[in-house]
Design a protein around this motif. Structure first.
Motif, short mmCIF file in Angstrom:
data_model
loop_
_atom_site.label_atom_id
_atom_site.label_comp_id
_atom_site.label_asym_id
_atom_site.label_seq_id
_atom_site.Cartn_x
_atom_site.Cartn_y
_atom_site.Cartn_z
N ASN A 160 -44.27 -32.83 -94.21
CA ASN A 160 -43.37 -31.70 -94.45
C ASN A 160 -43.46 -30.63 -93.37
N ASN A 161 -44.67 -30.28 -92.97
CA ASN A 161 -44.85 -29.25 -91.96
C ASN A 161 -44.23 -29.67 -90.63
N GLU A 162 -44.52 -30.90 -90.25
CA GLU A 162 -43.98 -31.42 -89.00
C GLU A 162 -42.46 -31.48 -89.04
N GLY A 163 -41.91 -31.86 -90.20
CA GLY A 163 -40.46 -31.95 -90.34
C GLY A 163 -39.78 -30.59 -90.22
N ALA A 164 -40.42 -29.56 -90.79
CA ALA A 164 -39.86 -28.22 -90.70
C ALA A 164 -39.82 -27.74 -89.25
N MET A 165 -40.89 -28.00 -88.53
CA MET A 165 -40.93 -27.60 -87.12
C MET A 165 -39.88 -28.37 -86.30
N LEU A 166 -39.66 -29.63 -86.67
CA LEU A 166 -38.64 -30.44 -86.01
C LEU A 166 -37.25 -29.84 -86.23
N GLU A 193 -45.30 -26.04 -97.55
CA GLU A 193 -45.56 -26.59 -96.22
C GLU A 193 -44.35 -26.49 -95.31
N ARG A 194 -43.15 -26.61 -95.88
CA ARG A 194 -41.94 -26.48 -95.07
C ARG A 194 -41.75 -25.03 -94.63
N GLY A 308 -57.14 -54.02 -109.98
CA GLY A 308 -58.56 -54.05 -109.65
C GLY A 308 -58.96 -53.86 -108.21
N THR A 309 -57.97 -53.65 -107.32
CA THR A 309 -58.31 -53.41 -105.92
C THR A 309 -58.87 -52.00 -105.76
N ALA A 310 -59.98 -51.88 -105.07
CA ALA A 310 -60.60 -50.57 -104.84
C ALA A 310 -59.83 -49.84 -103.73
N ILE A 311 -59.21 -48.73 -104.10
CA ILE A 311 -58.46 -47.92 -103.14
C ILE A 311 -58.98 -46.49 -103.24
N ASP A 312 -59.42 -45.94 -102.12
CA ASP A 312 -59.95 -44.57 -102.11
C ASP A 312 -58.85 -43.55 -102.40
N ASN A 313 -59.28 -42.42 -102.97
CA ASN A 313 -58.36 -41.30 -103.15
C ASN A 313 -58.13 -40.64 -101.80
N GLU A 314 -56.96 -40.87 -101.24
CA GLU A 314 -56.63 -40.27 -99.96
C GLU A 314 -55.14 -40.01 -99.91
N THR A 315 -54.70 -39.36 -98.84
CA THR A 315 -53.29 -39.02 -98.69
C THR A 315 -52.64 -39.90 -97.64
N TYR A 316 -51.57 -40.57 -98.04
CA TYR A 316 -50.77 -41.38 -97.12
C TYR A 316 -49.55 -40.56 -96.72
N GLU A 317 -49.42 -40.26 -95.43
CA GLU A 317 -48.31 -39.45 -94.95
C GLU A 317 -47.31 -40.31 -94.17
N CYS A 318 -46.06 -40.20 -94.55
CA CYS A 318 -45.00 -40.97 -93.88
C CYS A 318 -44.26 -40.09 -92.87
N ASP A 319 -43.83 -40.70 -91.78
CA ASP A 319 -43.11 -39.97 -90.74
C ASP A 319 -41.71 -39.56 -91.24
N VAL A 320 -41.22 -38.46 -90.67
CA VAL A 320 -39.85 -38.03 -90.93
C VAL A 320 -39.08 -38.09 -89.61
N SER A 321 -37.76 -38.00 -89.70
CA SER A 321 -36.94 -38.08 -88.48
C SER A 321 -35.74 -37.15 -88.60
N LEU A 322 -35.36 -36.57 -87.49
CA LEU A 322 -34.18 -35.70 -87.46
C LEU A 322 -32.92 -36.55 -87.34
N VAL A 323 -31.95 -36.29 -88.22
CA VAL A 323 -30.65 -36.96 -88.14
C VAL A 323 -29.62 -35.89 -87.78
N SER A 324 -29.20 -35.88 -86.53
CA SER A 324 -28.28 -34.85 -86.04
C SER A 324 -26.84 -35.20 -86.41
N ARG A 325 -26.16 -34.23 -87.04
CA ARG A 325 -24.76 -34.45 -87.46
C ARG A 325 -23.92 -33.20 -87.13
N GLY A 326 -22.84 -33.07 -87.86
CA GLY A 326 -21.84 -32.06 -87.51
C GLY A 326 -22.27 -30.62 -87.63
#
Length: 331
Positions: A160-166, A193-194, A308-326
């Motif tokens: 979110n922070n990165e997207g706002a700066m973008l 964050e934005r 039953g898969t052991a998965i740690d408590n962590e944060t998965y962050e996905c990338d964002v992208s700028l879509v330029s329009r009108g």
């Protein structure tokens, strides 16, 4: 409708034997198993999933708690959760909390009593105490975007922070010299964050003032009202970054009502990437989240935990992208 007793009677076995065949538990010889399976087929018997769940504490059901299903962002998120869940044999129960903490609490208790196997939250009102209680109950959960503070959670979110700066940088690149921000509810990490990303991008400019930030409540109406207030204070604004696409839609509508040219007088950028942004004229420039992928990843992680898969408590962050329009398409 046939019952398990009907199957047992036709096959000439006990109810317990039918149950062992259905649940694949205990020993049943092959001949008896075939008799039971034949009786099930002849009677078109379908096991009661809820009753089976009460016995095994597993119902192959997930709960998805959303704050506002009317928001297209959450509708698309829900679709991806359901699609992925079905590929793993799970059913999704949708709970719309309407941003109401009491309503969410009721849903949590109802879902626990129905033995859902796991819960996905995209919620403004999930409390630390809720996470602790679910952990104690052994119910796996994944939080989409909006995790409570001070408690470990498995979180899937966008940058979110990165997207706002973008977004702000794009407005600057198009020639904007004074940019305002419409922000969402600050009790949510998303909106906060934005807003912080906007501040980080503009606070070094001499024109920056906190009065350039206006609450729009993540809604179309809120975006309209915030835009009107913002331009009343700063009629020389030539760029607006809206913290979500619904506020951007409201901003565009209000600007056109006021006779302000977009993008000629004011350029506009939203955030989320919902389909409605291509249905306006001009189409709205937005910072797009991978909405479907967010829901899909969260669902896969939840099911892995359930199985039953052991998965740690962590944060998965996905990338964002700028879509330029009108709305930023200045010549």
């Amino acid at each position: 409708m046939a019952t398990i007793r009907d199957v047992a009677k036709l096959a000439g076995v006990s109810v317990a034997t039918v149950s062992r065949v259905l649940n694949k538990t205990g020993y049943v010889n092959q001949e008896t198993k075939e008799k039971v399976q034949q009786a099930i087929k002849m009677l078109h018997y379908e096991p009661n999933t809820m009753a089976k769940g009460l016995a095994s504490k597993k119902t192959e059901t997930l709960a998805l708690i959303l704050p506002d299903i009317a928001n297209p962002f959450f509708a698309e998120l829900g679709r991806s959760v359901e699609d992925v869940a079905q590929t793993y044999g799970y059913t999704v129960v949708l709970c719309n909390s309407d941003n109401d903490a009491d309503k969410e609490q009721k849903y949590i208790q109802i879902m626990k009593s129905r033995y859902v196997d796991g819960m996905l939250f995209a919620s403004n009102t999930l409390r630390t105490a809720d996470v602790v209680e679910l952990n104690k109950s052994g119910i796996p959960l994944v939080v989409l975007d909006r995790a409570p503070a001070n408690v470990p959670c498995l979180v899937v979110r966008s940058k979110n922070n990165e997207g706002a700066m973008l977004a702000v940088q794009h407005l600057l690149d198009t020639g904007c010299s004074k940019i305002g921000h419409l922000y969402g509810p600050q009790e949510t990490a998303t909106a906060k964050e934005r807003l912080v990303g906007y501040e980080e991008a503009v606070r070094h400019f001499p024109w920056f003032s906190p009065s350039l930030m206006e609450p729009g409540h993540f809604s179309i109406r809120g975006g309209m009202e915030a835009t009107e207030r913002l331009l009343a204070r700063h009629p020389d604004i030539d760029g607006i970054f809206a913290g979500n696409d619904l506020m951007a839609l409201g901003a565009l509508k209000k600007l056109r009502q006021m006779g302000v040219s977009v993008p000629g007088d004011v350029a506009l950028v939203g955030f989320d990437g919902i389909d409605l942004t291509v249905m306006t004229e001009p189409e709205i420039t937005t910072v797009a989240q991978p909405i479907y992928e967010l829901g899909a990843l969260a669902t896969r992680l939840l099911i892995k935990r359930i199985e039953g898969t052991a998965i740690d408590n962590e944060t998965y962050e996905c990338d964002v992208s700028l879509v330029s329009r009108g709305t930023t398409g200045r010549a």
